[in-house]
Design an enzyme around this catalytic site. Structure first.
Site, PDB file in Angstrom:
ATOM      1  N   ARG A 162      -6.717   7.381   5.806  1.00 35.64           N
ATOM      2  CA  ARG A 162      -7.079   6.446   4.738  1.00 35.64           C
ATOM      3  C   ARG A 162      -7.590   5.161   5.379  1.00 35.64           C
ATOM      4  NH1 ARG A 162      -2.790   6.683  -0.144  1.00 35.64           N
ATOM      5  NH2 ARG A 162      -4.574   5.870  -1.295  1.00 35.64           N
ATOM      6  N   ARG A 187       0.057   1.353   0.409  1.00 28.51           N
ATOM      7  CA  ARG A 187      -1.372   1.262   0.662  1.00 28.51           C
ATOM      8  C   ARG A 187      -1.990   0.005   0.016  1.00 28.51           C
ATOM      9  NH1 ARG A 187      -6.047   2.988   3.361  1.00 28.51           N
ATOM     10  NH2 ARG A 187      -7.775   2.847   1.928  1.00 28.51           N
ATOM     11  N   CYS A 243       1.150   6.720   0.840  1.00 35.42           N
ATOM     12  CA  CYS A 243       1.341   8.174   0.853  1.00 35.42           C
ATOM     13  C   CYS A 243       0.400   8.823   1.855  1.00 35.42           C
ATOM     14  CB  CYS A 243       1.049   8.759  -0.535  1.00 35.42           C
ATOM     15  SG  CYS A 243       2.310   8.408  -1.752  1.00 35.42           S
ATOM     16  N   ASP A 268     -12.310   0.748   6.375  1.00 33.07           N
ATOM     17  CA  ASP A 268     -13.591   0.236   6.866  1.00 33.07           C
ATOM     18  C   ASP A 268     -14.467  -0.343   5.752  1.00 33.07           C
ATOM     19  OD1 ASP A 268     -13.535   3.010   6.119  1.00 33.07           O
ATOM     20  OD2 ASP A 268     -15.609   3.188   6.785  1.00 33.07           O
ATOM     21  N   ASP A 318      -5.716  12.089  -8.451  1.00 36.74           N
ATOM     22  CA  ASP A 318      -4.289  11.862  -8.692  1.00 36.74           C
ATOM     23  C   ASP A 318      -3.695  12.872  -9.677  1.00 36.74           C
ATOM     24  OD1 ASP A 318      -4.226   9.764  -6.963  1.00 36.74           O
ATOM     25  OD2 ASP A 318      -4.154   8.194  -8.482  1.00 36.74           O
TER      26      ASP A 318
HETATM   27  C1  UD1 Z   1      -6.887   4.493  -5.260  1.00 32.65           C
HETATM   28  C2  UD1 Z   1      -5.609   4.800  -5.991  1.00 32.65           C
HETATM   29  C3  UD1 Z   1      -5.152   6.209  -5.668  1.00 32.65           C
HETATM   30  C4  UD1 Z   1      -6.261   7.195  -5.969  1.00 32.65           C
HETATM   31  C5  UD1 Z   1      -7.566   6.776  -5.278  1.00 32.65           C
HETATM   32  C6  UD1 Z   1      -8.755   7.632  -5.689  1.00 32.65           C
HETATM   33  C7  UD1 Z   1      -4.468   2.677  -6.174  1.00 32.65           C
HETATM   34  C8  UD1 Z   1      -3.285   1.854  -5.786  1.00 32.65           C
HETATM   35  N1  UD1 Z   1      -4.570   3.878  -5.570  1.00 32.65           N
HETATM   36  O1  UD1 Z   1      -6.594   4.576  -3.854  1.00 32.65           O
HETATM   37  O2  UD1 Z   1      -4.016   6.499  -6.469  1.00 32.65           O
HETATM   38  O3  UD1 Z   1      -5.873   8.457  -5.464  1.00 32.65           O
HETATM   39  O4  UD1 Z   1      -7.885   5.418  -5.633  1.00 32.65           O
HETATM   40  O5  UD1 Z   1      -8.921   7.617  -7.068  1.00 32.65           O
HETATM   41  O6  UD1 Z   1      -5.263   2.299  -7.010  1.00 32.65           O
HETATM   42  N2  UD1 Z   1     -12.297   5.440   2.001  1.00 32.65           N
HETATM   43  C9  UD1 Z   1     -12.915   5.178   3.196  1.00 32.65           C
HETATM   44  N3  UD1 Z   1     -12.930   3.902   3.663  1.00 32.65           N
HETATM   45  C10 UD1 Z   1     -12.358   2.875   2.969  1.00 32.65           C
HETATM   46  C11 UD1 Z   1     -11.732   3.152   1.743  1.00 32.65           C
HETATM   47  C12 UD1 Z   1     -11.713   4.446   1.269  1.00 32.65           C
HETATM   48  O7  UD1 Z   1     -13.439   6.079   3.855  1.00 32.65           O
HETATM   49  O8  UD1 Z   1     -12.414   1.722   3.461  1.00 32.65           O
HETATM   50  C13 UD1 Z   1     -12.236   6.823   1.492  1.00 32.65           C
HETATM   51  C14 UD1 Z   1     -10.800   7.340   1.414  1.00 32.65           C
HETATM   52  O9  UD1 Z   1     -10.355   7.838   2.654  1.00 32.65           O
HETATM   53  C15 UD1 Z   1     -10.928   8.409   0.359  1.00 32.65           C
HETATM   54  C16 UD1 Z   1     -11.977   7.833  -0.597  1.00 32.65           C
HETATM   55  O10 UD1 Z   1     -12.677   6.842   0.155  1.00 32.65           O
HETATM   56  O11 UD1 Z   1     -11.420   9.582   0.937  1.00 32.65           O
HETATM   57  C17 UD1 Z   1     -11.444   7.223  -1.853  1.00 32.65           C
HETATM   58  O12 UD1 Z   1     -10.496   6.220  -1.528  1.00 32.65           O
HETATM   59  P1  UD1 Z   1     -10.258   4.963  -2.465  1.00 32.65           P
HETATM   60  O13 UD1 Z   1     -11.036   5.083  -3.725  1.00 32.65           O
HETATM   61  O14 UD1 Z   1     -10.457   3.738  -1.637  1.00 32.65           O
HETATM   62  O15 UD1 Z   1      -8.727   5.111  -2.795  1.00 32.65           O
HETATM   63  P2  UD1 Z   1      -7.622   3.996  -2.792  1.00 32.65           P
HETATM   64  O16 UD1 Z   1      -8.177   2.720  -3.301  1.00 32.65           O
HETATM   65  O17 UD1 Z   1      -6.925   4.012  -1.491  1.00 32.65           O
END
Ligand code: UD1
Length: 393
Positions: free
Chosen positions: A121, A92, A116, A124, A305
Site C-alpha cells: 500500500r 492506514r 490492514c 507515492d 471493501d
Molecule cells: C481507501 C479506503 C479503503 C478502500 C480503498 C479503495 C479509507 C480509510 N480506506 O483506502 O477501505 O479499500 O480506499 O476503495 O478510506 N495506490 C498507490 N499509490 C498510492 C495510493 C494508492 O499505488 O499512493 C494504490 C493502492 O495500492 C491500491 C489503489 O491505489 O492498489 C487504491 O488505493 P486507495 O484508493 O488509495 O485506497 P486507500 O485510500 O488506501
C-alpha cells in the site's frame, strides 16, 4: 474482544440504524486540524481507528471530547507538527494527517502508515500530489520530513483515482495559495462527505463525486457541526449476512444509491430488495444462485471493501461466481478461512472462483483484516446447528 462465537443455523431478522462511515470520519478527523477552533461531529462511530485518530489529535495538542455519539475536536491549541511512529502504525488513514498538518503548520514530520495487510500500500501518489503543490519532502530511515512554507495551487493529475491521495491533496490544497484542480480524483461518496465538511467550516471546495475537484486555497473561517454520512460498507455487510443466512433485514439511515452495485449483485443472486428514502430492506430465502463475474473497481464500480462479504454470501449459491480483485493485490486472505468452513474457492492471482457447496460447517477461523473478518462473521450464521468449537478469532 479477542474472539466471537456464532451459533449457526439461524435466520437473521431485524431492523438497524447504520453507523457513521469509518472511511468518511477518518479523513474528516484529520481535516479538523485545519481550523483553529471547534468542530463537532455527529454520528461519529466509536471504532478503534477513530480512537487512534483521537490519540494523534491529542498528541498534536488538540482537545477531543465525546458526548454520546458526538465528538468535539478543539484544534485551537494545536502546537505540534509531528506524528510518532507508534501512532502512525496504528492505521492506514494516519497518512491523511500529512496534508492537514502541512496546510495548518507549513511543516510535518511522520513515518509510513500501518493498516490492514492487503498487499503493498504505497503512498507515492499522496507524496507526488503534495510535491506538485510545492511541498519539499525528505525521506530518511522511514521518516518523512515535509516543509511547505508557501504551497501554490495548480493542476494535479492523479495517475489513478486513489481515495487517500485525493483526500490528502484536498486538505493540503486548502492551505495553498490560489486554486488547485485535482484531475482523475476518486469519486467515492466519502470524498463528497469530506467536501461537505470542509465547506461547512468555510473552505471552498467543489466537484466531489466527479473526477475533477477544485479547491480554492482558503483557511476555514468558523466552528462547525457535521453529521458523518452512513457507512455504506457496514450496510453492505449486514445485507450480505442476511442474504447468506436467509432472513429479512431493514436498514435505516442508509443511502440506497451508494449501495447500488452491492444490492444489484444480491438481487441477481435471488434476494428481494426494496429501498426508499434513507432505507433499504432485504429478504432472502437463504438459497442463492451464482452471479457470473464480480469485478472490483473504483466507485461507482463494485467496491473492493465489499468483495469479501459478497463472497461469503455466495458460498452456498447454486453454480460458480468469479471474483476479480482489481484494486488490491492481496485481498483474498479470508479465502483459506472460508475454506475451513467448507467453502469451495480456488484463487489464481487476482481471480477467485467460488463454487457453491450444499452446506457449510462450523470451524475455528482467524480474522485476517477488517473486511475479511466481516466476511467470516457473515458466513458464520449459515452452518446448520451449533458450532461449539467454532469461533472467529
Ligand atoms: C481507501 C479506503 C479503503 C478502500 C480503498 C479503495 C479509507 C480509510 N480506506 O483506502 O477501505 O479499500 O480506499 O476503495 O478510506 N495506490 C498507490 N499509490 C498510492 C495510493 C494508492 O499505488 O499512493 C494504490 C493502492 O495500492 C491500491 C489503489 O491505489 O492498489 C487504491 O488505493 P486507495 O484508493 O488509495 O485506497 P486507500 O485510500 O488506501
Amino acid at each position: 474482544m479477542s474472539h466471537i462465537v456464532i451459533q449457526g443455523g439461524r435466520r437473521l431478522e431485524g431492523t438497524l440504524t447504520v453507523q457513521g462511515a469509518k472511511n468518511s470520519v477518518l479523513p474528516i478527523l484529520a481535516a479538523t486540524i485545519l481550523h483553529p477552533g471547534r468542530t463537532t461531529l455527529r454520528g461519529c462511530p466509536r471504532l478503534s481507528d477513530v480512537e487512534a485518530s483521537i490519540r494523534i489529535l491529542r498528541h498534536l495538542g488538540c482537545k477531543a471530547e465525546w458526548e454520546g455519539e458526538e465528538l468535539t475536536v478543539d484544534a485551537s491549541t494545536l502546537d505540534r507538527w509531528d506524528v510518532p511512529d507508534h501512532l502512525m502504525r496504528e492505521m492506514r488513514s494516519s497518512v491523511i494527517f500529512l496534508g492537514a498538518i502541512l496546510a495548518r503548520m507549513g511543516w510535518a514530520e511522520l513515518s509510513h502508515p500501518g493498516g490492514c495487510e492487503l498487499g503493498p500500500r504505497p503512498i507515492d501518489l499522496h507524496l507526488a500530489a503534495l510535491r506538485q503543490l510545492g511541498a519539499q519532502l525528505r525521506e530518511e530511515s522511514g521518516c518523512l520530513q515535509c516543509s511547505a512554507q508557501c504551497m501554490e495551487g495548480r493542476e494535479i493529475v492523479l495517475s489513478m483515482p486513489s481515495v487517500g491521495a485525493t483526500e490528502n491533496a484536498m486538505l493540503a490544497a486548502c492551505g495553498a495559495e490560489g486554486e488547485t484542480v485535482l484531475v482523475n480524483a476518486a469519486r467515492e461518496p466519502e470524498i463528497g462527505d469530506l467536501q461537505a465538511f470542509l465547506c461547512g467550516m468555510g473552505c471552498r471546495v467543489r466537484g466531489a463525486g466527479s473526477s475533477t475537484i477544485c479547491v480554492q486555497g482558503r483557511r476555514p473561517t468558523h466552528d462547525s457541526v457535521h453529521t458523518v454520512m452512513p457507512d455504506r460498507i457496514a450496510a453492505a455487510t449486514y445485507l450480505a449476512a442476511a442474504a447468506a443466512a436467509g432472513g429479512e433485514v431493514e436498514l435505516r439511515r442508509v443511502s440506497h444509491g451508494h449501495l447500488s452495485t452491492v444490492t444489484a449483485a444480491l438481487h441477481a443472486a435471488g434476494c428481494q430488495i426494496s429501498g426508499g428514502e434513507g432505507q433499504v430492506a432485504l429478504r432472502s430465502a437463504g438459497h442463492l444462485r451464482s452471479i457470473g463475474t464480480v469485478r472490483t473497481a473504483p466507485y461507482p464500480g463494485f467496491p473492493t471493501d465489499a468483495q469479501a462479504i459478497l463472497m461469503a454470501a455466495l458460498l452456498r449459491a447454486r453454480g460458480a461466481t468469479v471474483f476479480v480483485e482489481n484494486i488490491f493485490e492481496n485481498r483474498y486472505r479470508h479465502v483459506d478461512e472460508l475454506c475451513r468452513m467448507g467453502a469451495d474457492i480456488s484463487v489464481a492471482d487476482r481471480v477467485a472462483v467460488v463454487t457453491g457447496v450444499p452446506e457449510l460447517c462450523g470451524a475455528q477461523v482467524r480474522c485476517t483484516d477488517l473486511r475479511g473478518g466481516a466476511a467470516l462473521l457473515g458466513a458464520g450464521p449459515a452452518p446448520p446447528g451449533g458450532t461449539p468449537n467454532g469461533g472467529v478469532f
